[in-house]
Write a protein that holds these residues in place. Structure first.
Motif, PDB file in Angstrom:
ATOM      1  N   HIS A  48      -2.439  -7.803 -32.571  1.00  0.00           N
ATOM      2  CA  HIS A  48      -2.604  -6.792 -31.513  1.00  0.00           C
ATOM      3  C   HIS A  48      -1.832  -7.204 -30.261  1.00  0.00           C
ATOM      4  CE1 HIS A  48      -4.569  -3.622 -29.187  1.00  0.00           C
ATOM      5  NE2 HIS A  48      -4.722  -4.527 -28.212  1.00  0.00           N
ATOM      6  N   ALA A  49      -1.857  -8.505 -29.961  1.00  0.00           N
ATOM      7  CA  ALA A  49      -1.113  -8.983 -28.786  1.00  0.00           C
ATOM      8  C   ALA A  49       0.377  -8.731 -28.967  1.00  0.00           C
ATOM      9  CB  ALA A  49      -1.377 -10.475 -28.577  1.00  0.00           C
ATOM     10  N   ASP A  50       0.877  -8.924 -30.183  1.00  0.00           N
ATOM     11  CA  ASP A  50       2.298  -8.683 -30.447  1.00  0.00           C
ATOM     12  C   ASP A  50       2.627  -7.201 -30.306  1.00  0.00           C
ATOM     13  OD1 ASP A  50       4.946  -9.457 -31.385  1.00  0.00           O
ATOM     14  OD2 ASP A  50       4.412  -8.429 -33.251  1.00  0.00           O
ATOM     15  N   ARG A  51       1.731  -6.347 -30.817  1.00  0.00           N
ATOM     16  CA  ARG A  51       1.956  -4.907 -30.694  1.00  0.00           C
ATOM     17  C   ARG A  51       1.912  -4.450 -29.240  1.00  0.00           C
ATOM     18  NH1 ARG A  51      -1.438  -4.851 -35.286  1.00  0.00           N
ATOM     19  NH2 ARG A  51      -3.254  -4.304 -33.978  1.00  0.00           N
ATOM     20  N   SER A  52       1.200  -5.230 -28.426  1.00  0.00           N
ATOM     21  CA  SER A  52       1.085  -4.880 -27.002  1.00  0.00           C
ATOM     22  C   SER A  52       2.234  -5.453 -26.183  1.00  0.00           C
ATOM     23  CB  SER A  52      -0.252  -5.399 -26.441  1.00  0.00           C
ATOM     24  OG  SER A  52      -1.335  -4.830 -27.150  1.00  0.00           O
ATOM     25  N   GLY A  53       3.180  -6.074 -26.849  1.00  0.00           N
ATOM     26  CA  GLY A  53       4.342  -6.607 -26.155  1.00  0.00           C
ATOM     27  C   GLY A  53       4.160  -8.001 -25.603  1.00  0.00           C
ATOM     28  N   ARG A  54       3.096  -8.708 -26.029  1.00  0.00           N
ATOM     29  CA  ARG A  54       2.851 -10.063 -25.514  1.00  0.00           C
ATOM     30  C   ARG A  54       3.055 -11.060 -26.663  1.00  0.00           C
ATOM     31  NH1 ARG A  54      -1.624  -9.761 -20.786  1.00  0.00           N
ATOM     32  NH2 ARG A  54      -0.621 -11.760 -20.394  1.00  0.00           N
ATOM     33  N   ARG A  55       4.330 -11.239 -27.008  1.00  0.00           N
ATOM     34  CA  ARG A  55       4.679 -12.077 -28.170  1.00  0.00           C
ATOM     35  C   ARG A  55       4.321 -13.540 -27.950  1.00  0.00           C
ATOM     36  NH1 ARG A  55       9.669 -10.622 -31.822  1.00  0.00           N
ATOM     37  NH2 ARG A  55       8.063  -9.101 -32.348  1.00  0.00           N
ATOM     38  N   ARG A  56       4.493 -14.015 -26.729  1.00  0.00           N
ATOM     39  CA  ARG A  56       4.160 -15.431 -26.463  1.00  0.00           C
ATOM     40  C   ARG A  56       2.665 -15.665 -26.625  1.00  0.00           C
ATOM     41  NH1 ARG A  56       2.955 -18.339 -21.680  1.00  0.00           N
ATOM     42  NH2 ARG A  56       3.398 -20.583 -21.898  1.00  0.00           N
ATOM     43  N   THR A 100      -5.233  -5.469 -23.921  1.00  0.00           N
ATOM     44  CA  THR A 100      -4.641  -4.201 -23.480  1.00  0.00           C
ATOM     45  C   THR A 100      -4.862  -3.972 -21.974  1.00  0.00           C
ATOM     46  OG1 THR A 100      -5.059  -3.246 -25.669  1.00  0.00           O
ATOM     47  CG2 THR A 100      -4.628  -1.706 -23.860  1.00  0.00           C
ATOM     48  N   ALA A 101      -6.024  -4.398 -21.492  1.00  0.00           N
ATOM     49  CA  ALA A 101      -6.376  -4.121 -20.089  1.00  0.00           C
ATOM     50  C   ALA A 101      -5.960  -5.225 -19.128  1.00  0.00           C
ATOM     51  CB  ALA A 101      -7.892  -3.907 -19.997  1.00  0.00           C
ATOM     52  N   SER A 102      -5.347  -6.315 -19.646  1.00  0.00           N
ATOM     53  CA  SER A 102      -5.081  -7.476 -18.771  1.00  0.00           C
ATOM     54  C   SER A 102      -3.597  -7.762 -18.663  1.00  0.00           C
ATOM     55  CB  SER A 102      -5.816  -8.710 -19.307  1.00  0.00           C
ATOM     56  OG  SER A 102      -7.188  -8.472 -19.454  1.00  0.00           O
ATOM     57  N   LEU A 103      -2.835  -6.754 -18.381  1.00  0.00           N
ATOM     58  CA  LEU A 103      -1.391  -6.930 -18.295  1.00  0.00           C
ATOM     59  C   LEU A 103      -0.991  -7.862 -17.158  1.00  0.00           C
ATOM     60  CD1 LEU A 103      -0.232  -3.248 -18.936  1.00  0.00           C
ATOM     61  CD2 LEU A 103      -0.370  -5.146 -20.575  1.00  0.00           C
ATOM     62  N   ALA A 104      -1.795  -7.921 -16.116  1.00  0.00           N
ATOM     63  CA  ALA A 104      -1.435  -8.743 -14.948  1.00  0.00           C
ATOM     64  C   ALA A 104      -1.824 -10.202 -15.118  1.00  0.00           C
ATOM     65  CB  ALA A 104      -2.100  -8.175 -13.699  1.00  0.00           C
ATOM     66  N   PRO A 134      -1.634 -13.860 -16.633  1.00  0.00           N
ATOM     67  CA  PRO A 134      -0.651 -14.658 -17.383  1.00  0.00           C
ATOM     68  C   PRO A 134      -1.184 -15.015 -18.790  1.00  0.00           C
ATOM     69  CG  PRO A 134      -0.934 -15.526 -15.170  1.00  0.00           C
ATOM     70  CD  PRO A 134      -2.013 -14.507 -15.360  1.00  0.00           C
ATOM     71  N   ASP A 135      -0.237 -15.279 -19.690  1.00  0.00           N
ATOM     72  CA  ASP A 135      -0.602 -15.543 -21.090  1.00  0.00           C
ATOM     73  C   ASP A 135      -1.535 -16.743 -21.228  1.00  0.00           C
ATOM     74  OD1 ASP A 135       0.887 -13.437 -22.008  1.00  0.00           O
ATOM     75  OD2 ASP A 135       2.697 -14.626 -22.329  1.00  0.00           O
ATOM     76  N   ALA A 136      -1.237 -17.826 -20.512  1.00  0.00           N
ATOM     77  CA  ALA A 136      -2.044 -19.046 -20.655  1.00  0.00           C
ATOM     78  C   ALA A 136      -3.471 -18.809 -20.175  1.00  0.00           C
ATOM     79  CB  ALA A 136      -1.402 -20.187 -19.877  1.00  0.00           C
ATOM     80  N   ALA A 137      -3.598 -18.124 -19.040  1.00  0.00           N
ATOM     81  CA  ALA A 137      -4.940 -17.862 -18.492  1.00  0.00           C
ATOM     82  C   ALA A 137      -5.711 -16.918 -19.403  1.00  0.00           C
ATOM     83  CB  ALA A 137      -4.823 -17.277 -17.091  1.00  0.00           C
ATOM     84  N   LEU A 138      -5.041 -15.887 -19.896  1.00  0.00           N
ATOM     85  CA  LEU A 138      -5.704 -14.934 -20.787  1.00  0.00           C
ATOM     86  C   LEU A 138      -6.117 -15.608 -22.097  1.00  0.00           C
ATOM     87  CD1 LEU A 138      -6.644 -12.086 -21.337  1.00  0.00           C
ATOM     88  CD2 LEU A 138      -4.326 -11.490 -22.091  1.00  0.00           C
ATOM     89  N   LEU A 139      -5.291 -16.544 -22.557  1.00  0.00           N
ATOM     90  CA  LEU A 139      -5.635 -17.258 -23.790  1.00  0.00           C
ATOM     91  C   LEU A 139      -6.946 -18.012 -23.634  1.00  0.00           C
ATOM     92  CD1 LEU A 139      -4.797 -18.265 -26.646  1.00  0.00           C
ATOM     93  CD2 LEU A 139      -3.714 -20.220 -25.507  1.00  0.00           C
ATOM     94  N   GLU A 140      -7.130 -18.661 -22.488  1.00  0.00           N
ATOM     95  CA  GLU A 140      -8.366 -19.412 -22.256  1.00  0.00           C
ATOM     96  C   GLU A 140      -9.580 -18.472 -22.271  1.00  0.00           C
ATOM     97  OE1 GLU A 140      -8.855 -22.673 -22.063  1.00  0.00           O
ATOM     98  OE2 GLU A 140      -6.731 -22.913 -22.539  1.00  0.00           O
ATOM     99  N   ILE A 141      -9.416 -17.318 -21.640  1.00  0.00           N
ATOM    100  CA  ILE A 141     -10.518 -16.348 -21.605  1.00  0.00           C
ATOM    101  C   ILE A 141     -10.871 -15.896 -23.016  1.00  0.00           C
ATOM    102  CG2 ILE A 141     -11.187 -14.034 -20.822  1.00  0.00           C
ATOM    103  CD1 ILE A 141      -9.337 -14.486 -18.384  1.00  0.00           C
TER     104      ILE A 141
END
Length: 429
Positions: free
Chosen positions: A102-110, A70-74, A76-83
């Motif tokens: 939760h990621a899907d509900r937050s609009g981050r389907r990928r 929720t707090a990491s909109l900026a 990228p998906d790949a970088a956030l996935l690693e974290i």
């Protein structure tokens, strides 16, 4: 007590701001305290306290992961996935599906799709893939799991969302999904299954479905007796014949369907003319026998000609049909028309089966094989005649069998003993 004091000191820190007495802590309990820390986004302290007092850390890590997304909109998906993976792997058996949802509900389907790929439980993974419109991946995961319920879940989902051709293309490349669809459709979706087989060029399968439908119509009590239901049934079989004819590998099925339709048409006509619903779905042999038994010899001959029934088979059928209605004069007349291709054995068998000893005696002497004559005489209890025929056959084994058949008759047994001594057959006792 030391553990309790350390926990109380940790949450009393000004940065946390939860001063508690021991009594308050005991009444509150450790899980509730951890929950409050989570809600205050003090995930690191909540995690350390959970580990320190032996609580499940999954709740803390999952809340942290959702908050991070929720707090990491900026990011990228790949970088956030690693974290996220770096922390989520701390808990064995962690439900990645909940975080992915939760990621899907937050609009981050990928990101959701990337997270759900790490979910170890197919039962959680597949429904979430469907919810994020990853049908192809869901079908792959479901088939890999081997869980037929999951495969059906995906199949029905795709079936409802896709056109028929798209659905057929999706399942054709996956044998398990295809076979499960066919198994289901055979019972509930015949028309849709026919479309599938036509789209894949499996004409013989369509033909078999049509043939099965014709049998389903045949189970209807109104499909005979001249009702309109009989016409569609024959047309279905004729369509099956046409489809079988399209392939060289199914010549037998094509011929069988053609003859089945022809036989049904003849049987239907017979039921209409005789007003007796006893012909449809009987075999060629039974149809001939029934016609003869009803005295309709012309119809019986028509069936014989149409289906090229051999003379030998014809004789067996007619002889037993005449014996069934006990028309002995007609049977004798038939025996004199011309030399029977099977000999006179059918006549003997029919008379003996009907328990007509006198009629059987008309034909037993005409049997060419003395062994057959001996056994026929024995079957009607004529020991002397059986012995005479056996002596002509010169068969010691036959003589032994005949003696055993008269074991309860001392006088008859003595006849065979005398014959044995006269002919000196070994092994007859």
């Amino acid at each position: 007590m030391c553990k309790t004091l350390r926990v109380l000191n940790a949450v009393r820190d000004p940065e946390i701001g939860i001063p508690l007495s021991i009594e308050q802590y005991k009444l509150l309990s450790a899980p509730v305290l951890v929950g409050r820390l989570i809600n205050a986004h003090q995930h690191l302290l909540a995690l350390r306290i959970s580990e320190y007092v032996g609580l499940n850390q999954e709740v803390v890590v999952m809340h942290w992961a959702c908050a991070k997304i929720t707090a990491s909109l900026a990011i990228p998906d790949a970088a956030l996935l690693e974290i996220l993976l770096d922390k989520l792997k701390l808990c064995k058996g962690m439900s990645y599906a909940a975080v992915a949802a939760h990621a899907d509900r937050s609009g981050r389907r990928r990101l959701a799709a990337m997270l759900v790929d790490h979910e170890p439980h197919s039962s959680k993974q597949v429904p979430l893939l469907l919810s994020i419109a990853e049908e192809e991946t869901a079908l792959v995961k479901a088939t890999e799991s081997g869980d037929t319920d999951l495969v059906y879940l995906v199949l029905f989902h795709i079936w409802q969302k896709s056109s028929a051709l798209e659905f057929f293309g999706t399942i054709q490349a996956r044998p398990l999904a295809r076979d499960l669809f066919i198994a289901y459709a055979r019972y509930y979706k015949h028309e849709f299954l026919k479309d599938f087989f036509l789209s894949t060029g499996q004409l013989q399968e369509v033909a078999l479905l049509l043939w099965k439908e014709s049998w389903e119509i045949g189970k209807n009590s109104m499909a005979s007796k001249g009702s309109p239901l009989h016409g569609p049934r024959i047309k279905l079989i004729e369509k099956a014949h046409d489809l079988f004819s399209e392939t060289k590998e199914h010549n037998f099925e094509s011929k069988a369907a053609e003859e089945h339709a022809k036989l049904l048409r003849i049987q239907h006509e017979l039921e209409v003319s005789t007003k007796q619903p006893i012909f449809v779905d009987s075999s060629i042999s039974d149809t001939i026998r029934t016609c003869i038994a009803l005295g309709n010899h012309r119809a019986a001959m028509k069936v014989k000609t149409e289906f090229k029934v051999s003379e030998k088979r014809w004789y067996w059928l007619k002889v037993f049909a005449l014996a069934t209605i006990r028309d002995w004069d007609a049977l004798e007349k038939f025996s004199k028309e011309k030399r029977p291709p099977n000999g006179f054995r059918p006549f003997v068998e029919a008379c003996i089966d009907a328990a007509e000893k006198g009629e059987a005696l008309k034909y037993i002497p005409k049997l060419a094989d003395p062994g057959e004559r001996a056994e026929a005489y024995a079957r009607i209890g004529m020991a002397k005649e059986a012995a005479d025929a056996a002596s002509q056959a010169k068969d010691g084994e036959l003589l032994g069998r005949l003696k055993l058949s008269f074991a309860q008759n001392t006088a008859a047994s003595s006849i065979f003993d005398t014959l044995r001594d006269r002919l000196s057959f070994p092994g007859v006792s």
